[in-house]
Write an enzyme that holds these catalytic residues in place. Structure first.
Site, PDB file in Angstrom:
ATOM      1  N   GLN A 237       0.798  -1.332   0.040  1.00 42.37           N
ATOM      2  CA  GLN A 237      -0.142   0.066  -0.002  1.00 42.37           C
ATOM      3  C   GLN A 237       0.741   1.380   0.014  1.00 42.37           C
ATOM      4  O   GLN A 237       0.357   2.182  -0.280  1.00 42.37           O
ATOM      5  CB  GLN A 237      -0.920   0.168   1.231  1.00 42.37           C
ATOM      6  CG  GLN A 237      -2.102  -0.951   1.288  1.00 42.37           C
ATOM      7  CD  GLN A 237      -3.116  -0.811   2.245  1.00 42.37           C
ATOM      8  OE1 GLN A 237      -3.518  -2.057   2.850  1.00 42.37           O
ATOM      9  NE2 GLN A 237      -3.578   0.174   2.630  1.00 42.37           N
ATOM     10  N   ARG A 384     -10.012  -0.473   7.112  1.00 41.90           N
ATOM     11  CA  ARG A 384     -10.652   0.613   7.051  1.00 41.90           C
ATOM     12  C   ARG A 384     -10.725   1.411   8.451  1.00 41.90           C
ATOM     13  O   ARG A 384     -11.969   1.514   8.967  1.00 41.90           O
ATOM     14  CB  ARG A 384     -11.940   0.165   6.513  1.00 41.90           C
ATOM     15  CG  ARG A 384     -12.124   0.127   4.983  1.00 41.90           C
ATOM     16  CD  ARG A 384     -13.512   0.089   4.873  1.00 41.90           C
ATOM     17  NE  ARG A 384     -13.685   0.699   3.448  1.00 41.90           N
ATOM     18  CZ  ARG A 384     -14.097   0.132   2.202  1.00 41.90           C
ATOM     19  NH1 ARG A 384     -14.303  -1.304   2.245  1.00 41.90           N
ATOM     20  NH2 ARG A 384     -14.306   0.714   1.027  1.00 41.90           N
ATOM     21  N   CYS A 385      -9.788   1.639   8.977  1.00 39.53           N
ATOM     22  CA  CYS A 385      -9.709   2.204  10.540  1.00 39.53           C
ATOM     23  C   CYS A 385      -9.529   3.615  10.736  1.00 39.53           C
ATOM     24  O   CYS A 385      -9.460   4.324  11.843  1.00 39.53           O
ATOM     25  CB  CYS A 385      -8.785   1.458  11.181  1.00 39.53           C
ATOM     26  SG  CYS A 385      -6.992   1.634  10.881  1.00 39.53           S
ATOM     27  N   GLU A 760     -12.941   5.034   4.202  1.00 41.92           N
ATOM     28  CA  GLU A 760     -13.100   4.325   5.606  1.00 41.92           C
ATOM     29  C   GLU A 760     -14.427   4.894   6.297  1.00 41.92           C
ATOM     30  O   GLU A 760     -14.793   3.815   7.381  1.00 41.92           O
ATOM     31  CB  GLU A 760     -11.888   4.634   6.620  1.00 41.92           C
ATOM     32  CG  GLU A 760     -10.609   3.954   5.883  1.00 41.92           C
ATOM     33  CD  GLU A 760      -9.365   4.339   6.545  1.00 41.92           C
ATOM     34  OE1 GLU A 760      -8.687   3.522   6.983  1.00 41.92           O
ATOM     35  OE2 GLU A 760      -9.074   5.616   6.443  1.00 41.92           O
TER      36      GLU A 760
HETATM   37  N1  MCN Z   1     -13.589   9.944  -3.721  1.00 47.16           N
HETATM   38  C1  MCN Z   1     -14.016  10.739  -4.315  1.00 47.16           C
HETATM   39  N2  MCN Z   1     -14.631  12.070  -3.690  1.00 47.16           N
HETATM   40  C2  MCN Z   1     -14.195  12.145  -2.567  1.00 47.16           C
HETATM   41  C3  MCN Z   1     -13.319  11.183  -1.949  1.00 47.16           C
HETATM   42  C4  MCN Z   1     -13.059  10.255  -2.571  1.00 47.16           C
HETATM   43  O1  MCN Z   1     -14.583  10.460  -5.443  1.00 47.16           O
HETATM   44  N3  MCN Z   1     -14.740  13.423  -1.873  1.00 47.16           N
HETATM   45  C5  MCN Z   1     -12.941   8.594  -4.396  1.00 47.16           C
HETATM   46  C6  MCN Z   1     -11.451   8.770  -4.522  1.00 47.16           C
HETATM   47  O2  MCN Z   1     -11.038   9.434  -5.658  1.00 47.16           O
HETATM   48  C7  MCN Z   1     -11.082   7.118  -4.414  1.00 47.16           C
HETATM   49  C8  MCN Z   1     -12.125   6.618  -3.622  1.00 47.16           C
HETATM   50  O3  MCN Z   1     -13.056   7.468  -3.532  1.00 47.16           O
HETATM   51  O4  MCN Z   1     -11.167   6.825  -5.943  1.00 47.16           O
HETATM   52  C9  MCN Z   1     -11.202   6.470  -2.110  1.00 47.16           C
HETATM   53  O5  MCN Z   1     -10.498   7.770  -1.912  1.00 47.16           O
HETATM   54  P1  MCN Z   1     -10.214   8.088  -0.136  1.00 47.16           P
HETATM   55  O6  MCN Z   1     -11.503   8.164   0.622  1.00 47.16           O
HETATM   56  O7  MCN Z   1      -9.498   9.192  -0.559  1.00 47.16           O
HETATM   57  O8  MCN Z   1      -9.521   6.817   0.025  1.00 47.16           O
HETATM   58  P2  MCN Z   1      -8.111   6.163  -0.365  1.00 47.16           P
HETATM   59  O9  MCN Z   1      -7.907   6.175  -1.960  1.00 47.16           O
HETATM   60  O10 MCN Z   1      -7.080   6.614   0.452  1.00 47.16           O
HETATM   61  O11 MCN Z   1      -8.380   4.691  -0.220  1.00 47.16           O
HETATM   62  C10 MCN Z   1      -7.861   4.110   1.168  1.00 47.16           C
HETATM   63  C11 MCN Z   1      -9.246   3.692   1.935  1.00 47.16           C
HETATM   64  C12 MCN Z   1      -8.564   2.780   3.172  1.00 47.16           C
HETATM   65  S1  MCN Z   1      -7.506   3.421   4.252  1.00 47.16           S
HETATM   66  C13 MCN Z   1      -9.212   1.572   2.924  1.00 47.16           C
HETATM   67  S2  MCN Z   1      -8.424   0.688   4.447  1.00 47.16           S
HETATM   68  C14 MCN Z   1      -9.861   0.877   1.982  1.00 47.16           C
HETATM   69  C15 MCN Z   1     -10.729   1.735   1.279  1.00 47.16           C
HETATM   70  O12 MCN Z   1     -10.022   2.977   0.961  1.00 47.16           O
HETATM   71  N4  MCN Z   1      -9.288  -0.103   1.265  1.00 47.16           N
HETATM   72  C16 MCN Z   1      -9.943  -0.449   0.144  1.00 47.16           C
HETATM   73  N5  MCN Z   1     -11.426   1.424   0.298  1.00 47.16           N
HETATM   74  C17 MCN Z   1     -11.102   0.179  -0.337  1.00 47.16           C
HETATM   75  N6  MCN Z   1     -11.576  -0.104  -1.480  1.00 47.16           N
HETATM   76  C18 MCN Z   1     -11.113  -1.270  -2.041  1.00 47.16           C
HETATM   77  N7  MCN Z   1     -12.038  -1.642  -3.263  1.00 47.16           N
HETATM   78  N8  MCN Z   1     -10.095  -2.009  -1.709  1.00 47.16           N
HETATM   79  C19 MCN Z   1      -9.453  -1.488  -0.496  1.00 47.16           C
HETATM   80  O13 MCN Z   1      -8.421  -2.299  -0.236  1.00 47.16           O
HETATM   81 CU1  CUM Z   2      -6.479   1.662   8.686  1.00 46.22          CU
HETATM   82  S1  CUM Z   2      -6.919   0.471   7.077  1.00 46.22           S
HETATM   83 MO1  CUM Z   2      -6.747   1.770   5.530  1.00 46.22          MO
HETATM   84  O1  CUM Z   2      -5.977   2.858   6.359  1.00 46.22           O
HETATM   85  O2  CUM Z   2      -5.487   1.084   4.648  1.00 46.22           O
END
Ligand code: MCN
Ligand code: CUM
Length: 804
Positions: A237, A384-385, A760
């Site tokens: 990651q 997802r924490c 998350e």
């Molecule tokens: N997004 C959006 N508009 C926003 C916020 C987010 O369209 N205002 C979209 C983003 O562009 C991205 C997605 O939603 O495509 C997730 O964005 P974000 O919330 O920024 O999270 P991350 O991309 O940093 O993803 C990490 C988060 C975490 S920590 C875990 S744990 C988790 C999760 O995402 N693991 C996942 N969702 C998951 N989904 C899948 N399919 N697989 C995982 O391993």
């Molecule tokens: Cu805490 S689970 Mo996500 O942060 O990859």
């Protein structure tokens, strides 16, 4: 303009930019079996490595005899701690400032701990060889209950730390103590409790569970002896962090290490940390001179890699008689297992647990956390924490319900009464955070109206009366939750990993014909970055998203970034993308001015290019500008059109949501059926509403699993019970409820496009919502708090104990 000229709306739609429900571009390959995962990668001469693991949870290792295994045709080598010692690699540093045995060094401290690494020509042979390795153990007393860890006569679980009175996060009180972390004003909080008209106190436990991504953790290491270069493909990651750690540990210069995270089949936090398998595969490749692959099986994944939670939270709220909260006091006993390999930012031993005041205006609060060792698998932050925010949300949301019960108040009304109000933002919380923006009352009201909250309460009342009259055996629960998340780690002033500040990055390069390649320090594991990052660029630069290629995960080409976890990608990398695009746009404006022979200040941006103010017929599209940037740049301006941005966010973002669950429970079978689940999320500006919906669906399904059945259990001997999909509850489409999603939009004031994270949120808000629904159903029979997970057996037992 003739009739054929597209309207502004048509031009905007063509970009498929921010706000568009653009279909996921990566799914074209995923749904056709054309993804490229670690196990798809095959290299000439590739060998396989796998672990001999401990039968016992706690034992001395008296002898490892690998002679029979080594004699097996096809076995290349067997590595134990003895072989790693000369390299100084038998222990490794953890992200939490502890050390962890890579291969058991004279002792095992949890069941299935790695003891030896067997390298053979193929996986079948490694499996056979593992059976031929004889390990002689001397069993030691086991601790699985964290409440017994710090008993005066508790066995020493970490002799390597014996005599050390301070750890990575300050003083240690006991030989099995890891750290104590305190935040808030203790005296003022004590005073609030002394003066309180009403108080509640409850031990709220969040059990141990595991994210269990479809693809387990794996890697393929290949060391080129001639060039002195190491290439590692892995389920990472945070690939850049892995490269830095690999360089520091192996002493191979960082530019000679190529870390590549190809497609990842789900991460959910499980793939943040560094595992023994990575180190052993790398060492094995250096030793054998051949590529070595390591692939976990399901039991190994569930029983040894980063688990989630195991937080035991003694929670107290002080309040007035009419339901105004006046103080919060929480003590957490945190079970970290055998090694503290929690993946929090360095300065946060309990992550962002101090978001535990939640969405409520607590004038004072105090939080203390004690981390302890037990004989269980290490880890702690995954699934997802948002760095312990799930624990915090569970804690406060359960506690608010318990307070409502004591006050005889409706739990939604109690929340409405105590919310941080819109005009209080930016809001300074009693435990030290500055919430950026929110409108909690608006979101809550919208959610209550959508679900028909008051009517549901009336129905519930009638049902309870009918139950008491013996007319039905079904009871009804309404779960209410309002959560505040904290995502976007983070500002370098308070967030780093091993000293590397938690910025993120983007590099955008426009080609002469106006198409784009862009690379980021983030790494999608299923979140759809290839789709959504292109949408940000499309809106910022006026180039259709379909003309933009997003590439993540290759540390040779991507700018340095801290990776994807803690829903940080949108808040941090997403901001870097917008900022890099804006750098390009500034240069584009100079080029357009030159081409149109006007001053830059006479130009204005119009969807996909610049036009002359007051003379819109005169314009240059971004495509034209891109061509000119390579072929006829203004004198003195360097050719080309590209930019890099490293973004250090000024603050975290604070998404929030209102979730409601309506549940019907059959007390005779313990079966709970979810009648409705409504989730309203506010993640600021929404880049792709369809992807957000997908994220929410996935996160809610995981929340449902955790609250209603998933558990990594240990027996008294420290044996992992149920580390396979026979027992570990993984809901399929059959069990999964139908989700209703909704939203409000409160942009983040400090993020370039106003977006907050969302990945998350559904888990953070979902778990307490399910649990509150179960608890709500049983309240009228006299219960206050029922321990998760709420599987049918436990629910049935609760009913029986309450005399139902
Ligand atoms: N997004 C959006 N508009 C926003 C916020 C987010 O369209 N205002 C979209 C983003 O562009 C991205 C997605 O939603 O495509 C997730 O964005 P974000 O919330 O920024 O999270 P991350 O991309 O940093 O993803 C990490 C988060 C975490 S920590 C875990 S744990 C988790 C999760 O995402 N693991 C996942 N969702 C998951 N989904 C899948 N399919 N697989 C995982 O391993
Ligand atoms: Cu805490 S689970 Mo996500 O942060 O990859």
């Amino acid at each position: 303009m003739n009739d054929m000229t597209p309207t502004k709306e048509q031009r905007e739609a063509k970009l498929e930019g921010i706000g568009c429900k653009r279909k996921r571009v990566e799914d074209i390959r995923f749904t056709q079996g054309k993804g490229n995962y670690v196990d798809d990668i095959k290299m000439p001469g590739m060998l396989h490595g796998d672990f001999v693991r401990s039968q016992y949870a706690h034992a001395k290792i008296k002898k490892i005899d690998a002679s029979r295994a080594k004699a097996l045709p096809g076995v290349i080598a067997v590595i134990t701690a003895e072989e790693l010692k000369p390299l100084g690699l038998h222990w490794m540093p953890t992200l939490a400032g502890d050390v962890q045995a890579v291969l058991a060094d004279g002792r095992v401290s949890f069941q299935n701990q790695e003891i030896a690494f067997v390298i053979a020509e193929n996986r079948y042979i490694t499996d056979d060889a593992i059976q031929l390795i004889d390990v002689e153990y001397e069993e030691l007393p086991v601790i699985v209950d964290p409440f017994k860890s710090m008993a005066p006569d508790a066995p020493v679980l970490r002799p390597d730390l014996e005599g050390k009175t301070t750890g990575a996060h300050g003083p240690r009180k006991h030989h099995n103590h890891i750290f104590e972390w305190t935040v808030g004003d203790k005296e003022a909080t004590d005073v609030a409790f002394q003066k309180a008209e009403v108080t509640i106190k409850e031990m709220i436990s969040y059990h141990r569970t595991h994210p269990s991504p479809l693809e387990t953790c794996q890697c393929l290491a290949s060391f080129d002896k001639i060039k002195g270069e190491l290439t590692v493909y892995g389920t990472f990651q945070a690939p850049h962090v892995i490269r830095t750690v690999a360089s520091l540990l192996s002493k191979i210069p960082e530019h000679k290490i190529h870390v590549i995270a190809p497609d990842i089949g789900g991460g959910f936090g499980n793939k943040v940390g560094a595992y023994a398998g990575y180190i052993c595969a790398i060492v094995a490749s250096i030793v054998t001179g051949q590529p070595v692959k390591w692939v976990e099986d399901r039991i190994e994944n569930l029983s040894t890699t980063s688990f989630a939670r195991d937080y035991h939270m003694t929670t107290e709220i002080a309040a007035t008689k009419d339901g105004k909260v006046t103080g919060l006091r929480v003590h957490v006993l945190a079970d970290h297992g055998a090694f503290d390999s929690c993946a929090d930012p360095s300065k946060w031993p309990a992550g962002f647990m101090n978001i535990v005041t939640g969405s409520y205006d607590f004038p004072v609060a105090h939080l203390s956390v004690d981390g302890v060792y037990t004989n269980k698998a290490p880890g702690g932050v995954a699934y997802r924490c948002s760095f312990r925010v799930t624990e915090a949300a569970y804690c406060i949301e359960r506690a608010m319900d318990i307070l409502a019960q004591k006050l005889g108040m409706d739990p939604a009304d109690l929340r409405l009464k105590n919310f941080v109000r819109r005009e209080q933002f930016p809001y300074q919380s009693a435990l030290g955070w500055e919430y950026d923006s929110g409108d909690y009352h608006l979101a809550m009201q919208k959610a209550m109206d959508a679900i028909g909250y008051r009517e549901l309460r009336a129905e519930q009342k009638a049902k309870q009366a009918a139950f008491k009259r013996g007319e039905t055996r079904e009871i009804m629960g309404i779960g209410v939750t309002f959560f505040t998340e904290i995502v976007g780690a983070g500002p370098s002033k308070n967030c780093d990993i091993l000293g590397v500040a938690m910025f993120d990055s983007a590099e955008i390069r426009i080609h002469p014909t106006g198409s784009i390649i862009a690379r980021m320090g983030s790494k999608s594991q299923g979140q759809g970055h290839e789709t959504t990052w292109a949408q940000i660029i499309a809106t910022e630069l006026g180039i259709p998203a379909d003309d933009i290629m997003i590439e993540e995960g290759n540390t040779d080409t991507a700018p340095y970034g801290l990776g994807t976890y803690g829903s940080r990608s949108t808040p941090v990398a997403g901001a870097a993308i917008a900022m890099a695009a804006r750098k390009i746009k500034n240069k584009a404006q100079m080029i357009a001015a030159h081409l149109l022979e006007v001053s830059e200040y006479d130009l204005e941006w119009d969807v996909d290019g610049f036009r002359v103010k007051g003379n819109p017929e005169r314009s240059k599209s971004m495509k034209e500008i891109a061509w000119a940037s390579y072929n006829s740049p203004p004198p003195g301006l360097e050719p080309g059109l590209e930019a890099v941005n490293y973004y250090d966010p000024p603050n975290m973002t604070y998404p929030f949501g209102a979730y409601f669950c309506v549940m019907d429970i059959d007390v005779d079978t313990g079966v709970a059926s979810i009648r409705r689940f409504y989730a309203l999320d506010d993640c600021g500006t929404r880049i792709n509403p369809m992807i957000i919906e997908g994220q929410v669906h996935g996160g809610l399904t995981e929340a449902f699993a955790i609250a209603m059945g998933q558990e990594i259990k240990y027996d008294a001997m420290g044996n992992v019970v149920g580390a396979s999909f026979m027992d570990f509850f993984l809901p399929t489409a059959v069990e999964t409820p139908k989700w209703e999603t909704d939203f409000t939009v409160t942009p983040s004031p400090h993020h370039p496009i106003g977006a907050k994270g969302v990945g998350e949120s559904p888990n953070v808000g979902g778990v307490p919502c399910f649990s509150n629904a179960v608890n709500d159903a049983f309240q009228f029979l006299g219960s206050t708090h029922i321990q998760m997970p709420h599987d049918a057996w436990r629910i049935w037992e609760t009913g029986r104990k309450l005399g139902a």
